[in-house]
Design an enzyme around this catalytic site. Structure first.
Site, short mmCIF file in Angstrom:
data_model
loop_
_atom_site.label_atom_id
_atom_site.label_comp_id
_atom_site.label_asym_id
_atom_site.label_seq_id
_atom_site.Cartn_x
_atom_site.Cartn_y
_atom_site.Cartn_z
N ASP A 1 14.41 -9.67 24.11
CA ASP A 1 14.03 -10.45 22.93
C ASP A 1 14.60 -11.85 23.01
OD1 ASP A 1 12.87 -8.21 22.06
OD2 ASP A 1 14.20 -7.87 20.32
N ASP B 1 12.47 -15.19 22.87
CA ASP B 1 12.67 -16.18 21.81
C ASP B 1 12.95 -17.56 22.36
OD1 ASP B 1 12.21 -14.28 19.96
OD2 ASP B 1 14.32 -13.91 19.46
N LYS C 1 -12.01 6.59 10.66
CA LYS C 1 -12.31 5.64 9.59
C LYS C 1 -10.98 5.14 9.07
CE LYS C 1 -15.13 5.20 5.41
NZ LYS C 1 -14.28 4.23 4.79
N ASP D 1 -8.11 3.29 7.12
CA ASP D 1 -7.96 3.01 5.69
C ASP D 1 -7.22 1.68 5.53
OD1 ASP D 1 -8.02 3.28 2.99
OD2 ASP D 1 -6.46 4.82 2.88
N GLU E 1 -10.63 -3.22 11.15
CA GLU E 1 -9.86 -3.00 9.94
C GLU E 1 -8.42 -3.42 10.18
OE1 GLU E 1 -12.10 -1.54 7.86
OE2 GLU E 1 -10.94 -0.60 6.25
N TYR F 1 -13.51 -1.97 15.51
CA TYR F 1 -14.47 -0.87 15.55
C TYR F 1 -15.92 -1.32 15.74
CZ TYR F 1 -14.79 -1.89 10.52
OH TYR F 1 -14.94 -2.50 9.30
N CYS G 1 19.39 10.14 -22.05
CA CYS G 1 19.43 9.71 -20.65
C CYS G 1 20.14 10.78 -19.82
CB CYS G 1 20.18 8.38 -20.56
SG CYS G 1 20.49 7.89 -18.86
N CYS H 1 23.68 9.08 -18.55
CA CYS H 1 24.79 8.69 -19.42
C CYS H 1 24.70 9.31 -20.81
CB CYS H 1 24.86 7.17 -19.51
SG CYS H 1 23.46 6.45 -20.39
N CYS I 1 16.36 4.01 -20.99
CA CYS I 1 17.73 4.16 -21.48
C CYS I 1 18.23 2.77 -21.85
CB CYS I 1 18.59 4.78 -20.39
SG CYS I 1 20.35 4.59 -20.73
N CYS J 1 25.19 2.44 -17.86
CA CYS J 1 24.48 3.54 -17.21
C CYS J 1 24.40 3.23 -15.71
CB CYS J 1 23.10 3.64 -17.86
SG CYS J 1 22.05 4.91 -17.17
S1 IVH Z 1 -18.49 0.76 11.12
C1 IVH Z 1 -22.42 -1.18 9.90
N1 IVH Z 1 -16.30 2.00 11.86
O1 IVH Z 1 -15.43 1.72 6.36
C2 IVH Z 1 -21.21 -0.46 10.34
N2 IVH Z 1 -16.40 1.12 9.67
O2 IVH Z 1 -18.35 1.72 4.50
C3 IVH Z 1 -19.98 -1.12 9.96
N3 IVH Z 1 -14.33 1.41 8.40
O3 IVH Z 1 -16.30 -1.27 5.06
C4 IVH Z 1 -18.82 -0.26 9.75
N4 IVH Z 1 -13.20 2.43 9.97
O4 IVH Z 1 -14.44 -1.41 6.64
C5 IVH Z 1 -16.94 1.36 10.87
N5 IVH Z 1 -14.40 3.05 12.67
C6 IVH Z 1 -15.04 2.42 11.69
C7 IVH Z 1 -14.43 2.18 10.46
C8 IVH Z 1 -15.15 1.52 9.46
C9 IVH Z 1 -13.17 1.97 8.73
C10 IVH Z 1 -14.63 0.84 7.07
C11 IVH Z 1 -15.34 -0.45 7.10
C12 IVH Z 1 -16.47 -0.35 6.10
C13 IVH Z 1 -16.33 1.03 5.56
C14 IVH Z 1 -17.64 1.77 5.67
#
Ligand code: IVH
Length: 707
Positions: A40, A44, A122, A124, A179, A231, A418, A421, A436, A442
């Protein structure tokens, strides 16, 4: 553009190229292949050298330079940008039958044409689109409403898994979509830090990712350890899509990997519904082992030339579908309801349940939020509770399993006192929970108060973290903030922590094995003691407005404290003010005015203030005005300077009677432009006819005033 520096020498140009190449390679190996090629420290040093060279020769600082990863650009607002191709969403379902229907329909529509599917996770998080031209990242835009999103390019540049420059062979113009997710470990660490700093923690990793992308200062975004999962690759101009490796979605992601994108390894090519279902089944349980959140699986037709043939429904393509995982749900008996007192005195009921296996961990506790939530569920003794775990880490109580309720089961009454306390609890009008009121007696509240006092935005005593404060409290050395300034070296050296401190999350449902337990014993050594005393001493220079904020008066935040400090000038005037006078201050409403009045009318608080004053803390606004030469001027600062840091030059403007502002408007007197002045700022200044001021000219203006 630069107003001061000399043109770069060839040697500098060459060194910049060398450093860029080295750092790019180290970054790539580190983030893509988990390989650390240098320490590191060495890394740096190289980065520092490059930053210095680029600030000396701004014309050598390219938008793709690895120094951009550090951030520093400030966006007051984010420019709205139209997507070249709309960012569509997918049709989604929780039902396997609908996935079977999707598969059968697709096969029917393709009428004998051979094809395969891809199955992938998919993620999140937050969807963004990245535009690359000639191998360079030129723009990053959030999904927004699908048609128009926010330009978050400077923040995106700080995410290590977003390549700034591509490797090998790449299309001249394309968009990479994916994502941005917040991995769990980094998310939890960041939230712990936020709590220690007195900031509100984020509710879940998705919100945190979204909030991070909208941070105004990209240097802050750089500190968040975000991950970009690509993706999708698309070609707004069409052409390249014809190249053979781009003929399948799988091939596109493989090609993206070669270009330097971090493509998650979890994509599979599947030939039929049996393989699709196997993929879904696998991830329905395996998801809990992933380092980031997913909420389902996405199934796409692999052959991209079939996409047009399959076409679209009203909102989403017919060649893809998302299967969403159901939140896992179990029913388990309630053993007892206990109560936790938070740092601000808020009481939270907690359900202690028969341990149960849920989404990869054993759950035995979960929050019941507040008195209203408990009343709504109508929890009775001996009830079975329904507990769910969705895409997130924290289990949620979603209801009572009424089928298992015993006849005549008695309701559970909310505690009236509480649990720490014993003080009778109170409920503020219109609020969902009780608190409280024993602020000064407390334990959790006292600790919360101490933590707030030492936090970064207050007194900034970073050698005193929550663990050490608890040690000092347990040892009977510190009961209030004034006690901190009576600490002696001999009291500190050798002080040991014997209690196992757990963070709040463990009590709210994270399995014990996961709970981050702090070390069982942490002794304060001589050096540690010296650091604490030094930091306490340094805090005596913290300006009055922050001391006022540090006192932790209910409803008095950073801004309020600043306004009160300016209005009253010193603590005595503030303490002598009545509610009417307090409410005269801008932004101080009646509720806050009463809270301030009550605070200072408490003899204990007056004593604490007196002791802090005696200890030498700043209790009045120091007039650090040097001259009035900039009186009436509003100056916007942009770029880097030779004689000042950005903060210093702003302070200097204020010390000379001017106002330092962040954004250019018709009211701006000058744009004080340093090296690397923001191009947007320059453009705006030009448009509004705001004159530029160089650092030299600025120095002349203020120097004249001091003579
Ligand atoms: S494909 C037209 N692949 O899920 C196709 N979407 O409604 C475009 N998402 O808003 C999306 N993982 O943000 C695709 N492996 C993945 C994904 C993915 C998450 C999200 C994406 C989109 C929603 C689908």
């Amino acid at each position: 553009m630069d107003l001061f520096s000399a043109p770069a020498h060839d040697s500098a140009r060459q060194r910049v190229a060398e450093l860029t190449q080295l750092i790019d390679r180290y970054n790539y190996e580190y983030y893509m292949n988990d390989k650390s090629l240098v320490s590191d420290f060495e890394f740096d040093a190289l980065l520092r050298e490059l930053i210095d060279l680029e600030s000396q020769y701004p014309e050598l600082s390219l938008p793709t330079s690895p120094t951009r990863r550090v951030g520093g650009e400030v966006n007051k607002t984010f420019r709205q940008v139209a997507h070249r191709l709309p960012m569509l969403s997918l049709g989604n379902t929780y039902s396997i039958e609908e996935i079977e229907e999707f598969e059968a329909r697709t096969r029917k529509l393709l009428d004998g044409i051979p094809f395969t599917y891809t199955c992938e996770l998919k993620y999140d998080g937050v969807a963004i689109g990245l535009t690359y031209r000639r191998g360079e990242l030129v723009q990053a835009v959030t999904r927004g409403n699908g048609t128009v999103g926010d330009d978050i390019t400077s923040n995106a540049r700080t995410i290590p898994t977003i390549p700034l420059k591509l490797r090998g062979h790449f299309p001249a113009d394309f968009e990479a979509r994916g994502e941005v997710v917040y991995p769990f470990e980094a998310f939890e660490a960041m939230n712990r830090q936020r709590e220690a700093d007195g900031d509100e923690p984020f509710a879940n990793p998705r919100n945190a990712a979204s909030g991070s992308l909208k941070l105004q200062n990209s240097a802050e975004c750089a500190k968040r350890k975000l991950l970009f999962c690509m993706y999708f690759m698309m070609f707004p101009d069409g052409g390249e899509a014809l190249e053979p490796q781009f003929g399948t979605h799988f091939g596109r992601l493989e090609a993206a990997k070669q270009m330097g994108f971090k493509v998650q390894p979890y994509i599979r090519e599947c030939k039929d519904i049996t393989e699709i279902k196997a993929f879904i089944d696998h991830w329905d349980t395996a998801r809990w082992q992933l380092p980031f959140g997913i909420d389902g699986v996405v199934i796409k037709v692999n052959q991209t030339d079939l996409w047009d043939r399959l076409g679209m429904t009203a909102k989403s393509p017919r060649w893809a579908i998302a299967y969403k995982f159901k939140a896992e749900r179990v029913s388990t008996p309630l053993k007892e309801v206990t109560y936790q007192v938070g740092r601000t005195g808020v009481v939270t009921p907690v359900a202690n349940m028969q341990p149960v296996w849920l989404g990869g961990t054993t759950v035995k506790r979960a929050t019941l939020n507040n008195a209203d939530f408990m009343a709504k569920l109508d929890i009775r003794e001996g009830d079975y509770l329904l507990v769910e775990k969705g895409g997130e880490i924290i289990p949620k109580i979603v209801g009572v399993d009424l089928d298992q309720r015993k006849p005549g089961a008695r309701p559970i009454a909310y505690t009236q006192v509480c649990p720490v306390c014993g003080t009778p609890l109170v409920r503020a009008e219109g609020e969902a929970g009780f608190y409280c009121p024993n602020q000064d007696g407390c334990q959790p509240q006292l600790l919360g108060h101490l933590e707030h006092f030492v936090s970064r935005k207050a007194m900034d005593i970073d050698s005193l973290g929550s663990e050490r404060l608890k040690m000092l409290y347990d040892a009977g050395l510190v009961h209030n903030v004034a006690d901190l300034y009576d600490l002696r070296r001999d009291q500190l050296v050798g002080l040991e922590s014997t209690t196992l401190v757990r963070n709040q999350e463990s009590a709210l449902g994270i399995d014990d094995a996961e709970a981050k337990a702090l070390p069982r014993s942490a002794t304060i050594q001589e050096k540690g003691a010296d650091n604490i005393l030094k930091a306490l001493e340094a805090s005596k220079q913290v300006p009055f407005e922050r001391v006022l904020f540090a006192l932790g008066i209910r409803y008095v935040g950073e801004v309020g404290a600043k306004k009160l400090a300016r209005y009253f000038g010193n603590i005595d005037a503030l303490m002598a003010a009545n509610v009417m006078e307090l409410a005269m201050v801008e932004d101080v409403g009646e509720v806050t005015a009463v809270a301030i009045f009550d605070y200072f009318n408490n003899p204990q608080h007056r004593l604490i203030v007196q002791r802090l004053k005696t200890a030498g803390l700043q209790m009045e606004v120091v007039d650090n005005r040097i001259s009035n030469v900039l009186e009436g001027m509003t100056i916007v600062v942009s770029g880097t300077f030779d004689h000042f840091s950005r903060e210093e030059i702003k302070t200097s403007i204020e010390q000379h009677g001017g106002k330092a502002s962040g954004s250019i408007s018709g009211k701006t007197t000058y744009l004080l432009a340093g090296a690397k002045v923001g191009p947007e700022k320059l453009k705006k200044a030009e448009k509004l006819g705001v004159p530029l001021l160089t650092e030299e000219e600025y120095l002349k203006m203020i120097q004249g005033s001091e003579q």
